[in-house]
Design a protein around this motif. Sequence first.
Motif, mmCIF file in Angstrom:
data_model
loop_
_atom_site.group_PDB
_atom_site.id
_atom_site.type_symbol
_atom_site.label_atom_id
_atom_site.label_comp_id
_atom_site.label_asym_id
_atom_site.label_seq_id
_atom_site.Cartn_x
_atom_site.Cartn_y
_atom_site.Cartn_z
ATOM 1 N N ALA A 384 4.044 1.882 -5.952
ATOM 2 C CA ALA A 384 2.612 1.859 -5.649
ATOM 3 C C ALA A 384 2.345 1.153 -4.326
ATOM 4 C CB ALA A 384 1.854 1.168 -6.782
ATOM 5 N N HIS A 385 3.062 0.046 -4.103
ATOM 6 C CA HIS A 385 2.880 -0.693 -2.849
ATOM 7 C C HIS A 385 3.315 0.148 -1.650
ATOM 8 C CE1 HIS A 385 4.186 -3.911 0.125
ATOM 9 N NE2 HIS A 385 2.884 -4.061 0.017
ATOM 10 N N SER A 386 4.459 0.822 -1.757
ATOM 11 C CA SER A 386 4.934 1.674 -0.664
ATOM 12 C C SER A 386 3.994 2.849 -0.424
ATOM 13 C CB SER A 386 6.343 2.192 -0.969
ATOM 14 O OG SER A 386 7.275 1.137 -1.008
ATOM 15 N N ALA A 387 3.427 3.390 -1.500
ATOM 16 C CA ALA A 387 2.481 4.495 -1.352
ATOM 17 C C ALA A 387 1.270 4.060 -0.549
ATOM 18 C CB ALA A 387 2.051 5.004 -2.723
ATOM 19 N N LEU A 388 0.792 2.849 -0.782
ATOM 20 C CA LEU A 388 -0.340 2.335 -0.010
ATOM 21 C C LEU A 388 0.058 2.099 1.446
ATOM 22 C CD1 LEU A 388 -3.243 1.386 0.093
ATOM 23 C CD2 LEU A 388 -2.488 -0.878 -0.700
ATOM 24 N N GLN A 389 1.273 1.616 1.675
ATOM 25 C CA GLN A 389 1.754 1.440 3.055
ATOM 26 C C GLN A 389 1.829 2.780 3.785
ATOM 27 O OE1 GLN A 389 5.476 -0.730 2.214
ATOM 28 N NE2 GLN A 389 4.602 -2.486 3.287
ATOM 29 N N ASP A 390 2.236 3.830 3.076
ATOM 30 C CA ASP A 390 2.298 5.160 3.685
ATOM 31 C C ASP A 390 0.901 5.660 4.047
ATOM 32 O OD1 ASP A 390 5.015 5.093 3.389
ATOM 33 O OD2 ASP A 390 5.065 6.358 1.601
ATOM 34 N N VAL A 391 -0.068 5.356 3.195
ATOM 35 C CA VAL A 391 -1.456 5.709 3.516
ATOM 36 C C VAL A 391 -1.884 5.032 4.824
ATOM 37 C CG1 VAL A 391 -3.865 5.415 2.799
ATOM 38 C CG2 VAL A 391 -2.161 6.162 1.146
ATOM 39 N N GLU A 392 -1.585 3.762 4.939
ATOM 40 C CA GLU A 392 -1.987 3.010 6.131
ATOM 41 C C GLU A 392 -1.279 3.514 7.382
ATOM 42 O OE1 GLU A 392 -1.162 -0.998 5.017
ATOM 43 O OE2 GLU A 392 -2.909 -1.158 3.682
ATOM 44 N N ALA A 393 -0.082 4.061 7.215
ATOM 45 C CA ALA A 393 0.671 4.570 8.364
ATOM 46 C C ALA A 393 0.235 5.976 8.767
ATOM 47 C CB ALA A 393 2.171 4.565 8.052
ATOM 48 N N LEU A 394 -0.157 6.799 7.803
ATOM 49 C CA LEU A 394 -0.362 8.217 8.084
ATOM 50 C C LEU A 394 -1.800 8.700 7.939
ATOM 51 C CD1 LEU A 394 2.778 9.771 6.311
ATOM 52 C CD2 LEU A 394 2.479 9.243 8.741
#
Length: 431
Positions: A384-394
């Motif tokens: 879940a944390h990585s998914a949010l980081q991917d949102v912030e990146a893309l």
Amino acid sequence: MGMGKAAPFCAGAARAERERRRCRRRGPPPLLALFSLGLLLHAGDCQLQTPCRIQKCTTDFVSLTAHLNSATDGFDLEFCKALRAYSACTYRNSKVCRGNLVYHSAVLGISDLMSQRNCSKDGPTSSTNPEVTHDPCNYNGRQGARDHRGGEQTPPSYLFCGLFGDPHLRTFRDHFQTCKVEGAWPLIDNNYLSVQVTNVPVVPGSSATATNKITIIFKSYQDCTDQKVYQAVTDDLPAAFVDGTTSGGDGDTKSLRIVERVSGRYVEMHAKYIGTTVFVRQLGRYLTLAIRMPEELVMAYEESQDLQLCVNGCPSSERIDNSGHLPLPVMAQSLSHGASSRNTYTLENASAKCHEKMLVKDIYFHSCVFDLLTTGDANFTAAAHSALQDVEALHPRKERWHIFPSSGCLGQGDRLFLSLGLVCLMLVVFL
């Protein structure tokens, strides 16, 4: 005798008077006339002088950088090229813009940006005439050339889709869903790209699933790349396509390439020819995916290709949530204060565990709680944390990064936590 002498004198006086009158009619003395002519010529020079074109320099720089994303590969290279082009434009205008405050502010700003980005003063520059020099295998270059011909420069619109956890889907329209979708399902299927995921049950007897296989097909496009297929399964996250190559296209600058960020755990795919970026990760036993793609390419599909989870979401029969929310099941109320026999997490310590990684209690936080209570697997917290980081990146729009459940459907925050915990226990115990 006297009369004879007086006559020449009178005639001379008359001639002197006539000469003075002619001088008055001729105008000012020669020196004054020359000075006046100089002023007129200088005024003419001012009217014919080339105007300061600093605004054009700035407009070109904005058009060259509007489509760039600092999180994507190659940002620094393209940004520095645009800065050097901006600097060259200001240099060409240095004489005519002398004394222009906007010009001097731009020069200082360029210097600061070049220092911040470690850009060298010497090197390639971006072309301000994409119609002539655009790269046909660069989506942003093609878009710029098309806008140039149309007389307007509008940066392309990008969309984001992500899949993670049990599984949780964020569609291209920012709709958040939790689905069953067991087996193979298409996330994306358009004229340029196909993405299919395979989901398996995470707990025996439960309808909750997670992704253990991802297949991505980059379709052939003109002379930019042949068709390339990428496939990842649990414990096999390769840094190459199935044919063993790591890139597509000719030349030094590849139009499609794979970048391995963490060996066996995290890879990125950059498809420059379609302006698309894909992140694939393995966290624990399961895979996650995030993708950024231009809207016009996302929507380029035939009517027969309408089953795409990223575009239209999960079918209603496959939804676990209720319009984005997890309802409170009456049958599970007696379990609200205990842990499931299949894991060691209670509602309270699952919430605390997720809060360690995610300070904002948005839908990603609540999904983390859902997953912990469903599976007891702490790796879902990292997912879940990585998914949010991917949102912030893309994701192209920062104001949409966080999605919050509607309080009108669930009431206060504590009730939401209870609802999430109970539905998880309901899934585990009663299904």
